[in-house]
Design a protein around this motif. Structure first.
Motif, short mmCIF file in Angstrom:
data_model
loop_
_atom_site.label_atom_id
_atom_site.label_comp_id
_atom_site.label_asym_id
_atom_site.label_seq_id
_atom_site.Cartn_x
_atom_site.Cartn_y
_atom_site.Cartn_z
N THR A 106 0.82 -1.22 0.00
CA THR A 106 0.00 0.00 0.00
C THR A 106 0.85 1.26 0.00
OG1 THR A 106 -0.15 -0.10 2.43
CG2 THR A 106 -1.91 -1.17 1.18
N TRP A 111 -1.25 0.71 8.65
CA TRP A 111 -2.19 -0.21 8.02
C TRP A 111 -3.37 0.57 7.45
CZ3 TRP A 111 -1.53 -5.15 6.82
CH2 TRP A 111 -2.64 -5.89 6.40
N PRO A 113 -7.07 1.14 6.61
CA PRO A 113 -8.35 0.60 7.08
C PRO A 113 -9.15 -0.05 5.94
CG PRO A 113 -7.98 2.82 7.91
CD PRO A 113 -6.92 2.57 6.88
N ARG A 114 -9.81 -1.14 6.27
CA ARG A 114 -10.70 -1.85 5.34
C ARG A 114 -9.96 -2.46 4.16
NH1 ARG A 114 -13.16 2.63 7.01
NH2 ARG A 114 -12.57 3.82 5.14
N TRP A 115 -8.62 -2.55 4.25
CA TRP A 115 -7.87 -3.24 3.21
C TRP A 115 -7.48 -4.63 3.71
CZ3 TRP A 115 -2.52 -4.77 3.11
CH2 TRP A 115 -2.11 -5.31 1.87
N THR A 116 -7.72 -5.63 2.86
CA THR A 116 -7.39 -7.00 3.23
C THR A 116 -6.50 -7.62 2.16
OG1 THR A 116 -9.52 -7.27 4.35
CG2 THR A 116 -8.31 -9.27 3.80
#
Length: 269
Positions: A106, A111, A113-116
């Motif tokens: 990324t 981290w 958010p809402r990324w998998t």
């Protein structure tokens, strides 16, 4: 293997506030080559690395990275294809090692958010942490890591997008002897594992050069004093001139050793 140069630097000058930082520097890096930029503090090493990392433009001359000419390409987009390791990279949250490594996808320090990540991406992060000697620390939180472990985690992070170019800016800064040796061992293993990866490492300590270093540029006061295959460039005479101090070099098991002072002066003289 594709032999098209990964980096082309031609007759580059960098001037800041009227002061020359780099003067008429040229450099070509090809796939699979592992370069070291060596020189005293203020020689221009980090400035040159910033050019290679598409962080700054030259004042004069041409820089081409991964086939793209600076000034004719979206620098931010180009940087996503370069693995740039900065030991001062800030991680403010107590992320796990695996999560820090995954942020290489990324291009963020935290981290998203809402990324998998996909299962394949998670598996690659696990393989890279193992390659960098952190398999047992995969779930460890960032604040609990030693400085050496953080440095190796940041290298794994930089490798997540599968870059063709890896830039290492004084990766052994602040490490004790054990941390330094673990880092060098893992960088060397990485260079052997990926035959198409090219790398450029900045340091002013010859003892920090991995055995797999293929080429060296010596920088002095912003100019290239010498460049080419490591065994041709790293001579006692040339390194003494580069650092303006009598230095005697020896090499054993692929690693360089340095002696300075009166004994070196007698040997060089």
């Amino acid at each position: 293997m594709d032999t098209t140069p990964v980096i082309r630097v031609k007759n580059v000058d960098v001037v800041r506030d009227g002061k020359p930082i780099l003067c008429d520097v040229s450099l070509t890096v090809r796939p699979g080559e592992h370069w070291a930029l060596l020189g005293a503090n203020g020689a221009g090493k980090s400035t040159l690395l910033s050019l290679l990392g598409a962080l700054v433009h030259p004042t004069r001359g041409a820089v081409e990275v991964l086939g793209h000419a600076l000034g004719r390409v979206d620098m931010r987009q180009l940087r996503t294809y370069i693995g740039h390791v900065d030991p001062r990279h800030a991680v403010r949250s107590p992320l796990r090692v695996r999560d820090v490594v995954l942020t290489g996808l990324t291009n963020t320090s935290e981290w998203v958010p809402r990324w998998t990540p996909t299962a394949e991406q998670a598996a690659r992060a696990e393989r890279l942490t193992a390659l960098l000697g952190l398999a047992e620390r995969h779930e460890a939180r960032w604040p609990t890591l030693s400085q050496g472990e953080r440095g190796r985690a940041l290298i794994a992070r930089a490798l997540m997008p599968s870059p063709r170019l890896l830039l290492l800016d004084e990766p052994a800064t602040g490490l004790d002897v054990a941390g330094r040796e673990q880092l060098i061992e893992r960088v060397d293993a990485l260079q052997l594992a990926d035959q198409e990866l090219s790398s450029v490492l900045v340091t002013h300590h010859l003892e920090e050069l991995p055995p797999g270093t293929t080429h060296v540029m010596l920088l002095r006061e912003g100019r290239a004093l010498a460049l080419g295959p490591a065994e041709d460039v790293l001579t006692s005479d040339q390194v003494s001139t580069c650092f303006a101090h009598p230095i005697h070099l020896t090499r054993a098991d692929g690693r360089w050793n340095v002696r300075a002072g009166r004994e070196a002066q007698e040997r060089v003289g």
